[in-house]
Design an enzyme around this catalytic site. Structure first.
Site, PDB file in Angstrom:
ATOM      1  N   ARG A 123       0.815  -1.233   0.000  1.00 51.82           N
ATOM      2  CA  ARG A 123       0.000   0.000   0.000  1.00 51.82           C
ATOM      3  C   ARG A 123       0.839   1.270   0.000  1.00 51.82           C
ATOM      4  NH1 ARG A 123      -2.906  -2.983   3.929  1.00 51.82           N
ATOM      5  NH2 ARG A 123      -4.673  -4.019   2.959  1.00 51.82           N
ATOM      6  N   LYS A 145       2.851  11.041 -11.540  1.00 46.06           N
ATOM      7  CA  LYS A 145       2.037  10.143 -12.366  1.00 46.06           C
ATOM      8  C   LYS A 145       2.798   8.828 -12.529  1.00 46.06           C
ATOM      9  CE  LYS A 145      -0.868  13.092 -15.232  1.00 46.06           C
ATOM     10  NZ  LYS A 145      -1.162  13.527 -16.610  1.00 46.06           N
ATOM     11  N   GLU A 187       9.317  17.757 -25.525  1.00 44.11           N
ATOM     12  CA  GLU A 187       8.635  18.118 -24.271  1.00 44.11           C
ATOM     13  C   GLU A 187       9.159  19.462 -23.750  1.00 44.11           C
ATOM     14  OE1 GLU A 187       6.030  16.743 -22.766  1.00 44.11           O
ATOM     15  OE2 GLU A 187       5.909  14.780 -23.712  1.00 44.11           O
ATOM     16  N   LYS A 222       6.850  22.736 -14.277  1.00 44.79           N
ATOM     17  CA  LYS A 222       6.103  21.512 -13.947  1.00 44.79           C
ATOM     18  C   LYS A 222       5.729  21.506 -12.469  1.00 44.79           C
ATOM     19  CE  LYS A 222       4.825  17.072 -14.573  1.00 44.79           C
ATOM     20  NZ  LYS A 222       4.982  15.866 -15.333  1.00 44.79           N
ATOM     21  N   GLU A 232      -4.906  16.680 -11.627  1.00 47.14           N
ATOM     22  CA  GLU A 232      -5.314  16.982 -12.999  1.00 47.14           C
ATOM     23  C   GLU A 232      -6.813  17.248 -13.153  1.00 47.14           C
ATOM     24  OE1 GLU A 232      -3.597  15.715 -17.342  1.00 47.14           O
ATOM     25  OE2 GLU A 232      -4.138  14.102 -16.009  1.00 47.14           O
ATOM     26  N   ARG A 236      -3.467  21.403 -14.731  1.00 44.47           N
ATOM     27  CA  ARG A 236      -2.441  20.413 -15.122  1.00 44.47           C
ATOM     28  C   ARG A 236      -2.668  19.917 -16.549  1.00 44.47           C
ATOM     29  NH1 ARG A 236       0.322  15.650 -11.428  1.00 44.47           N
ATOM     30  NH2 ARG A 236       1.715  14.876 -13.038  1.00 44.47           N
ATOM     31  N   ASN A 240      -0.728  18.706 -21.398  1.00 45.38           N
ATOM     32  CA  ASN A 240      -1.071  17.816 -22.516  1.00 45.38           C
ATOM     33  C   ASN A 240      -1.051  18.544 -23.857  1.00 45.38           C
ATOM     34  OD1 ASN A 240      -1.470  15.588 -20.832  1.00 45.38           O
ATOM     35  ND2 ASN A 240      -3.516  16.310 -20.312  1.00 45.38           N
ATOM     36  N   HIS A 243      -0.562  16.748 -27.098  1.00 43.64           N
ATOM     37  CA  HIS A 243      -0.706  15.313 -26.835  1.00 43.64           C
ATOM     38  C   HIS A 243      -1.997  14.708 -27.395  1.00 43.64           C
ATOM     39  CE1 HIS A 243       2.723  16.043 -24.313  1.00 43.64           C
ATOM     40  NE2 HIS A 243       2.771  14.803 -23.877  1.00 43.64           N
ATOM     41  N   HIS A 247      -0.939  11.578 -29.138  1.00 47.78           N
ATOM     42  CA  HIS A 247      -1.273  10.211 -28.731  1.00 47.78           C
ATOM     43  C   HIS A 247      -1.961   9.453 -29.866  1.00 47.78           C
ATOM     44  CE1 HIS A 247      -1.157  11.088 -24.127  1.00 47.78           C
ATOM     45  NE2 HIS A 247       0.002  10.661 -24.584  1.00 47.78           N
ATOM     46  N   HIS A 259       7.357   9.076 -28.845  1.00 53.24           N
ATOM     47  CA  HIS A 259       6.409   9.978 -28.181  1.00 53.24           C
ATOM     48  C   HIS A 259       6.721  11.446 -28.516  1.00 53.24           C
ATOM     49  CE1 HIS A 259       3.709  11.449 -25.076  1.00 53.24           C
ATOM     50  NE2 HIS A 259       4.692  12.201 -24.593  1.00 53.24           N
TER      51      HIS A 259
HETATM   52  N1  GLY Z   1       3.053  14.352 -18.311  1.00 52.47           N
HETATM   53  C1  GLY Z   1       1.970  15.198 -17.996  1.00 52.47           C
HETATM   54  C2  GLY Z   1       1.726  15.330 -16.535  1.00 52.47           C
HETATM   55  O1  GLY Z   1       2.559  14.955 -15.737  1.00 52.47           O
HETATM   56  O2  GLY Z   1       0.684  15.801 -16.166  1.00 52.47           O
END
Ligand code: GLY
Length: 353
Positions: A123, A145, A187, A222, A232, A236, A240, A243, A247, A259
């Site tokens: 956990r 993430k 990026e 970031k 998000e 946040r 994207n 993206h 994607h 990517h």
């Molecule tokens: N890679 C996008 C984020 O971390 O929200």
């Protein structure tokens, strides 16, 4: 120790991102200063482990950690449920407890996979990110993430789970093949587009000379965004940018296009469409193009707007009949708007003409 930059991430659990040349040999000391001790398991892939594993292990042993390692086959195809379970079983067999620490040594795949193991093993166990690619340094290692891919798509099982520490050694870029560096630059260019901060000037002036400053500015951006919206629900989403189409291109190309290259195309499509509509300051697309061209990043692909719109519809971020699309207003400024699927097709069509 040479100069060290430190960026604090004030998420639900706070931690530092350390940027320092030679840091690979001081991981143990940084971890100990953070209060970590006991058992360490360094998780890495078959490309990165032969280069850095022994150095990281030696630095941990020096600080009194007892160290094990787990190496998996390099590549996105390893970021799956089987590797995840194999690692959890390995940790259990090695008797790691919640007081112990996983060290993710590698690029985005290693960071995402290790982070998800850390989030779920008992956990939740400590983990430290040691990104070895530019992309992982500026994006995936910061912000919590974590994920694995499922049969039905990328990152479909995951958790928001913050590391205890992120350590980036800019010297690792010397062993990074040029194509991976360019991929990470996509990026970096994304940060220039969404928040500016002079990143475009540093890139166009002399990327190599300015690389540490560029990386720091990206991580600062970031960190600010993650602190404001860790899970998000809102801002946040601007991370994207590029993206949505990106994607869809990755999927249409069956992941044979990297990517970063797909995100580069995605950024160009939406910026071109928005400038054509007069909704984005004139000249923004030109600056974007200059940055992309510097790293031979593409601005177009062989897929049709319809194929990309269909792909975007299936994305996990799409809602029933609409999608949140990040659109540029000028260099360094963007917005998130909700667009219907027909509108998305129009935007892709305009951006790909
Ligand atoms: N890679 C996008 C984020 O971390 O929200």
């Amino acid at each position: 120790m040479v100069d060290m930059r430190k960026i604090r991430v004030n998420a639900s659990s706070e931690y530092d991102v350390l940027i320092s040349r030679g840091a690979i040999d001081n991981i143990g000391a940084f971890a100990a200063e953070t209060g970590l001790c006991g058992r360490a398991c360094v998780i890495s892939d078959s490309n990165v482990a032969p280069i850095y594993m022994e150095r990281v292990k030696a630095s941990l042993l020096k600080e009194g950690f007892s160290v094990t390692e787990y190496v998996f086959k390099a590549g996105e195809t390893s970021k799956n449920a089987q590797t995840f379970i194999d690692i959890l079983n390995f940790l259990a067999k090695a008797h790691l407890t919640r007081k112990d620490t996983l060290f993710a040594l590698g690029g985005g795949v290693t960071g995402d996979l290790t982070g998800f193991c850390a989030a779920t093993y008992m956990r939740g166990i400590n983990f430290v990110q040691i990104p070895t690619s530019l992309l992982a340094a500026v994006d995936s290692s910061v912000g919590g993430k974590t994920a694995i891919d499922l049969e039905y798509g990328k990152n479909l099982a995951g958790a928001f789970y913050q590391p205890r520490l992120v350590v980036f050694d800019p010297d690792v870029l010397q062993t990074l093949p040029a194509e991976f560096f360019a991929d990470g630059m996509a990026e970096v260019i994304k940060y220039a587009m969404i928040r500016g901060r002079g990143i475009d000037e540093l890139i166009l002036d002399n990327t190599e000379k300015n690389i540490e400053e560029i990386i720091s500015r990206c991580i600062e951006i970031k960190s600010e965004i993650v602190c404001e919206d860790e899970f998000e629900g809102g801002i946040r989403r601007i991370l994207n940018f590029g993206h949505t189409a990106g994607h869809a291109i990755e999927k249409a190309a069956e992941f044979t296009l990297s990517h970063g290259r797909c995100v580069a195309i995605g950024m160009y499509i939406v910026t071109k469409a928005w400038e054509k509509r007069g909704l984005c300051r004139e000249g923004t697309c030109d600056i974007l193009l200059k940055m992309l061209e510097k790293f031979s990043l593409p601005k177009s692909c062989d897929f049709s707007p319809t194929e990309l719109a269909e792909g975007a519809r299936a994305d996990k971020k799409a809602e029933a009949d609409a999608i949140n699309l990040v659109v540029p207003l000028s260099l360094g400024e963007c917005d998130v708007i909700k667009v219907g699927m027909n509108e998305l097709l129009d935007i892709f069509t305009e951006g790909m003409e």
